[in-house]
Design a protein around this motif. Structure first.
Motif, PDB file in Angstrom:
ATOM      1  N   MET A 108       0.817  -1.217   0.000  1.00 12.21           N
ATOM      2  CA  MET A 108       0.000   0.000   0.000  1.00 12.21           C
ATOM      3  C   MET A 108       0.845   1.259   0.000  1.00 12.21           C
ATOM      4  O   MET A 108       0.394   2.312  -0.447  1.00 12.21           O
ATOM      5  N   GLY A 109       2.082   1.153   0.525  1.00  7.08           N
ATOM      6  CA  GLY A 109       2.900   2.354   0.638  1.00  7.08           C
ATOM      7  C   GLY A 109       2.233   3.348   1.569  1.00  7.08           C
ATOM      8  O   GLY A 109       1.934   3.034   2.714  1.00  7.08           O
ATOM      9  N   GLU A 110       1.948   4.552   1.059  1.00  9.95           N
ATOM     10  CA  GLU A 110       1.221   5.556   1.839  1.00  9.95           C
ATOM     11  C   GLU A 110      -0.003   6.026   1.064  1.00  9.95           C
ATOM     12  O   GLU A 110      -0.454   7.163   1.215  1.00  9.95           O
ATOM     13  N   SER A 111      -0.539   5.147   0.240  1.00 13.80           N
ATOM     14  CA  SER A 111      -1.632   5.535  -0.658  1.00 13.80           C
ATOM     15  C   SER A 111      -2.995   5.531   0.006  1.00 13.80           C
ATOM     16  O   SER A 111      -3.967   6.013  -0.563  1.00 13.80           O
ATOM     17  N   ALA A 114      -4.404   6.478   7.141  1.00 18.75           N
ATOM     18  CA  ALA A 114      -3.855   5.647   8.222  1.00 18.75           C
ATOM     19  C   ALA A 114      -4.881   4.698   8.813  1.00 18.75           C
ATOM     20  O   ALA A 114      -4.613   3.493   8.974  1.00 18.75           O
ATOM     21  N   PHE A 115      -6.051   5.198   9.138  1.00 22.20           N
ATOM     22  CA  PHE A 115      -7.064   4.353   9.797  1.00 22.20           C
ATOM     23  C   PHE A 115      -7.431   3.168   8.931  1.00 22.20           C
ATOM     24  O   PHE A 115      -7.447   2.021   9.397  1.00 22.20           O
ATOM     25  N   LEU A 191       3.017   5.591   8.744  1.00 21.25           N
ATOM     26  CA  LEU A 191       1.625   6.026   8.772  1.00 21.25           C
ATOM     27  C   LEU A 191       0.725   4.957   9.385  1.00 21.25           C
ATOM     28  O   LEU A 191      -0.296   5.274  10.008  1.00 21.25           O
ATOM     29  N   TYR A 192       1.098   3.686   9.226  1.00 20.04           N
ATOM     30  CA  TYR A 192       0.244   2.579   9.648  1.00 20.04           C
ATOM     31  C   TYR A 192       0.672   1.971  10.974  1.00 20.04           C
ATOM     32  O   TYR A 192       0.187   0.885  11.332  1.00 20.04           O
ATOM     33  N   ASP A 193       1.559   2.610  11.698  1.00 19.59           N
ATOM     34  CA  ASP A 193       1.903   2.133  13.035  1.00 19.59           C
ATOM     35  C   ASP A 193       0.713   2.340  13.971  1.00 19.59           C
ATOM     36  O   ASP A 193       0.101   3.425  13.989  1.00 19.59           O
ATOM     37  N   LEU A 194       0.372   1.307  14.748  1.00 20.03           N
ATOM     38  CA  LEU A 194      -0.678   1.482  15.737  1.00 20.03           C
ATOM     39  C   LEU A 194      -0.259   2.558  16.745  1.00 20.03           C
ATOM     40  O   LEU A 194       0.880   2.539  17.225  1.00 20.03           O
ATOM     41  N   PRO A 195      -1.149   3.496  17.082  1.00 18.11           N
ATOM     42  CA  PRO A 195      -0.788   4.531  18.065  1.00 18.11           C
ATOM     43  C   PRO A 195      -0.380   3.901  19.397  1.00 18.11           C
ATOM     44  O   PRO A 195      -0.943   2.886  19.809  1.00 18.11           O
ATOM     45  N   ARG A 196       0.578   4.533  20.044  1.00 19.76           N
ATOM     46  CA  ARG A 196       0.997   4.057  21.359  1.00 19.76           C
ATOM     47  C   ARG A 196       0.285   4.853  22.451  1.00 19.76           C
ATOM     48  O   ARG A 196      -0.316   5.885  22.190  1.00 19.76           O
ATOM     49  N   PHE A 197       0.372   4.356  23.657  1.00 21.88           N
ATOM     50  CA  PHE A 197      -0.308   5.024  24.758  1.00 21.88           C
ATOM     51  C   PHE A 197       0.166   6.469  24.901  1.00 21.88           C
ATOM     52  O   PHE A 197      -0.617   7.363  25.199  1.00 21.88           O
ATOM     53  N   THR A 198       1.468   6.684  24.703  1.00 20.60           N
ATOM     54  CA  THR A 198       1.994   8.039  24.839  1.00 20.60           C
ATOM     55  C   THR A 198       1.423   8.970  23.764  1.00 20.60           C
ATOM     56  O   THR A 198       1.221  10.156  24.008  1.00 20.60           O
ATOM     57  N   ASP A 199       1.126   8.425  22.577  1.00 24.53           N
ATOM     58  CA  ASP A 199       0.499   9.227  21.529  1.00 24.53           C
ATOM     59  C   ASP A 199      -0.903   9.657  21.939  1.00 24.53           C
ATOM     60  O   ASP A 199      -1.313  10.808  21.708  1.00 24.53           O
ATOM     61  N   LEU A 200      -1.659   8.720  22.525  1.00 30.22           N
ATOM     62  CA  LEU A 200      -2.996   9.064  23.000  1.00 30.22           C
ATOM     63  C   LEU A 200      -2.939  10.106  24.104  1.00 30.22           C
ATOM     64  O   LEU A 200      -3.750  11.045  24.139  1.00 30.22           O
ATOM     65  N   LEU A 293      -5.220 -12.445  13.832  1.00 36.04           N
ATOM     66  CA  LEU A 293      -5.322 -11.057  14.268  1.00 36.04           C
ATOM     67  C   LEU A 293      -4.190 -10.702  15.219  1.00 36.04           C
ATOM     68  O   LEU A 293      -3.642  -9.588  15.168  1.00 36.04           O
ATOM     69  N   ALA A 294      -3.810 -11.652  16.074  1.00 35.83           N
ATOM     70  CA  ALA A 294      -2.673 -11.419  16.972  1.00 35.83           C
ATOM     71  C   ALA A 294      -1.403 -11.152  16.171  1.00 35.83           C
ATOM     72  O   ALA A 294      -0.610 -10.264  16.512  1.00 35.83           O
ATOM     73  N   GLY A 295      -1.194 -11.920  15.088  1.00 37.38           N
ATOM     74  CA  GLY A 295      -0.033 -11.680  14.232  1.00 37.38           C
ATOM     75  C   GLY A 295      -0.074 -10.310  13.582  1.00 37.38           C
ATOM     76  O   GLY A 295       0.946  -9.615  13.500  1.00 37.38           O
ATOM     77  N   ALA A 296      -1.258  -9.899  13.122  1.00 41.97           N
ATOM     78  CA  ALA A 296      -1.397  -8.579  12.507  1.00 41.97           C
ATOM     79  C   ALA A 296      -1.090  -7.466  13.505  1.00 41.97           C
ATOM     80  O   ALA A 296      -0.401  -6.493  13.180  1.00 41.97           O
ATOM     81  N   VAL A 297      -1.593  -7.612  14.719  1.00 35.31           N
ATOM     82  CA  VAL A 297      -1.369  -6.586  15.742  1.00 35.31           C
ATOM     83  C   VAL A 297       0.108  -6.512  16.123  1.00 35.31           C
ATOM     84  O   VAL A 297       0.648  -5.419  16.359  1.00 35.31           O
ATOM     85  N   GLU A 298       0.786  -7.659  16.178  1.00 33.35           N
ATOM     86  CA  GLU A 298       2.217  -7.646  16.476  1.00 33.35           C
ATOM     87  C   GLU A 298       2.998  -6.879  15.410  1.00 33.35           C
ATOM     88  O   GLU A 298       3.925  -6.138  15.724  1.00 33.35           O
ATOM     89  N   ILE A 299       2.608  -7.042  14.144  1.00 36.86           N
ATOM     90  CA  ILE A 299       3.308  -6.335  13.066  1.00 36.86           C
ATOM     91  C   ILE A 299       2.985  -4.852  13.096  1.00 36.86           C
ATOM     92  O   ILE A 299       3.885  -4.002  13.035  1.00 36.86           O
ATOM     93  N   LEU A 300       1.713  -4.512  13.198  1.00 38.15           N
ATOM     94  CA  LEU A 300       1.298  -3.108  13.134  1.00 38.15           C
ATOM     95  C   LEU A 300       1.664  -2.336  14.397  1.00 38.15           C
ATOM     96  O   LEU A 300       1.957  -1.132  14.321  1.00 38.15           O
ATOM     97  N   GLY A 301       1.665  -3.009  15.535  1.00 33.76           N
ATOM     98  CA  GLY A 301       1.869  -2.288  16.774  1.00 33.76           C
ATOM     99  C   GLY A 301       3.268  -2.359  17.346  1.00 33.76           C
ATOM    100  O   GLY A 301       3.669  -1.474  18.112  1.00 33.76           O
ATOM    101  N   LEU A 302       4.035  -3.402  16.987  1.00 36.43           N
ATOM    102  CA  LEU A 302       5.309  -3.603  17.672  1.00 36.43           C
ATOM    103  C   LEU A 302       6.497  -3.722  16.725  1.00 36.43           C
ATOM    104  O   LEU A 302       7.460  -2.957  16.838  1.00 36.43           O
TER     105      LEU A 302
END
Length: 410
Positions: A108-111, A114-115, A191-200, A293-302
């Motif tokens: 996808m790149g940045e096309s 983010a959401f 752009l696709y990194d899951l927001p972290r607690f500090t971001d919120l 879904l756990a695998g997806a969250v590990e990639i997007l969030g960590l």
């Protein structure tokens, strides 16, 4: 008579609830003997374990990060077990889910905003995990293939597919250009990194540190987890919401009733007109979906990129089984149990550094915890069967699981 029955049921439930904790305590006692034989003070070692996991901001945030995949995998395991099938393939389902998520998001790149990019990545991981779970589910329901063997074999297939893709089609072009050929994918667009607690926290205007606010002690550590920079990301909220949704699915919907009914007694369920084979396939599909879904969250969030498959799955597929059993296969009980076992994983590393013992000894102690907790399931099932046989000659119980057991067997 009613009072005696109430007291009996109360103490039986209390026994079942405390049994996993007794198993953990027994495992730690045996571990203490092993530590003494190694010349290590077990009190000092266990203090390092629990303080390292829960005693400060960094340890607590790492514990919650570990709890996210354990929680999601545990939810899938609970659905499978409730449906009468055993999913040992969550490791492979995590891997294939993370692979498809990485591939699509990198392409996808940045096309895409983010959401929607994050949503697409999660759907892709869940979809691939669901397919990987549906295959052994179909083999079990239609052909009678043992799901334990088929899921274990599919773990190995997923691992080898991951190695092939990361050394070929999905390898980072920068590695090829540099000639290093390290087997990992390109990094996802930030752009696709899951927001972290500090971001919120910053978006809510919470920018001051605990020191600036004058907070001290454990209050400062808890505040630091929520506000100060750490690895903790919003996937934790997703996992908790998923646990609530799985509870609603299993106990407040017709589909959930069928899943639990088939798990308790497939023959009576078939006699009642339920499609047992389809329900088994659905249970394994949903189980694989949560692991993917756990695998997806590990990639997007960590991790933000795919690398060695077994490092991404990190044993969560097996540890999630223990978290699910410790949580009594109840979605809401899996939340605290995942946090506990996440803490054991983090604290084990802290203990190794604090008392200078080999890593294999840490693994052995954690293995004892796993062994003892899993073994308690035998006693819980034995007592549950005994209660069911007693309830057949007594007034219908108020407990939903026990009531369902009586219904499908009568």
């Amino acid at each position: 008579m009613q009072k005696n029955r109430f007291d009996s049921v109360f103490f039986q439930r209390l026994y079942d609830a405390l049994l996993p904790f007794a198993a953990v305590l027994a495992a730690f006692l045996i571990g203490a003997v092993v530590l003494l034989l190694q010349g290590v003070n077990p009190i000092e070692a266990y203090q390092a374990l629990f303080v390292g996991a829960f005693g400060n901001k960094n340890g607590l945030s790492d514990t919650l990060v570990k709890a996210i995949p354990l929680m999601l995998v545990g939810l899938g395991i609970a659905i499978a077990f409730r449906g009468g099938v055993i999913n040992i393939g969550a490791e492979g389902q995590i891997i294939v889910g993370s692979l498809l998520t990485t591939f699509l998001v990198v392409q996808m790149g940045e096309s895409i905003p983010a959401f929607w990019g994050i949503v697409i990545g999660m759907i892709a991981g869940a979809f691939m995990g669901a397919i990987w779970g549906a295959i052994p589910g179909y083999l079990k329901a239609r052909l009678g293939v043992n799901e334990i063997l088929s899921t274990i074999m599919m773990n190995q297939i997923a691992i080898q597919i991951g190695f092939y893709l990361l050394r070929g089609p999905m390898i980072d072009p920068a590695e090829v250009e540099a000639g290093t050929n390290i087997p990992h994918s390109a990094r996802l667009a930030r752009l696709y990194d899951l927001p972290r607690f500090t971001d919120l926290a910053q978006s809510l205007g919470l920018t001051k540190s605990a020191e600036e606010l004058g907070l001290t002690g454990y209050t400062a550590e808890l505040y630091g987890v929520l506000v100060e920079p750490s690895r903790l990301h919003t996937g934790f909220f997703l996992a908790v919401v998923a646990a609530i949704l799985v509870y609603v699915l299993l106990w407040r919907t017709t589909i959930g009733y069928r899943i639990r009914s088939v798990g308790l007694n497939p023959h009576a369920s078939r006699y009642a007109g339920m499609m047992v084979e389809r329900t088994m396939i659905l249970s394994m599909t949903l189980s694989g979906m949560f692991a993917g879904l756990a695998g997806a969250v590990e990639i997007l969030g960590l991790h933000h990129r795919m690398f060695e498959p077994t490092a991404v799955s990190a044993g969560y597929g097996f540890s999630g089984i223990v978290a699910a059993l410790f949580g009594k296969l109840h979605p809401l009980g899996i939340i605290p149990s995942s946090i506990l076992f996440g803490g054991l994983l983090v604290g084990g590393d802290k203990m190794q550094r604090a008392v200078q013992i080999p890593q294999v000894l840490i693994t052995a102690i954690l293995g004892l915890v796993v062994l003892f907790v899993v073994s308690t399931d035998y006693f819980v099932r034995k007592r549950a069967n005994r209660r069911v046989s007693t309830d057949n000659t007594a007034p219908p119980p108020k407990d939903e699981d026990a009531q369902l057991s009586v219904e499908v067997q009568s």
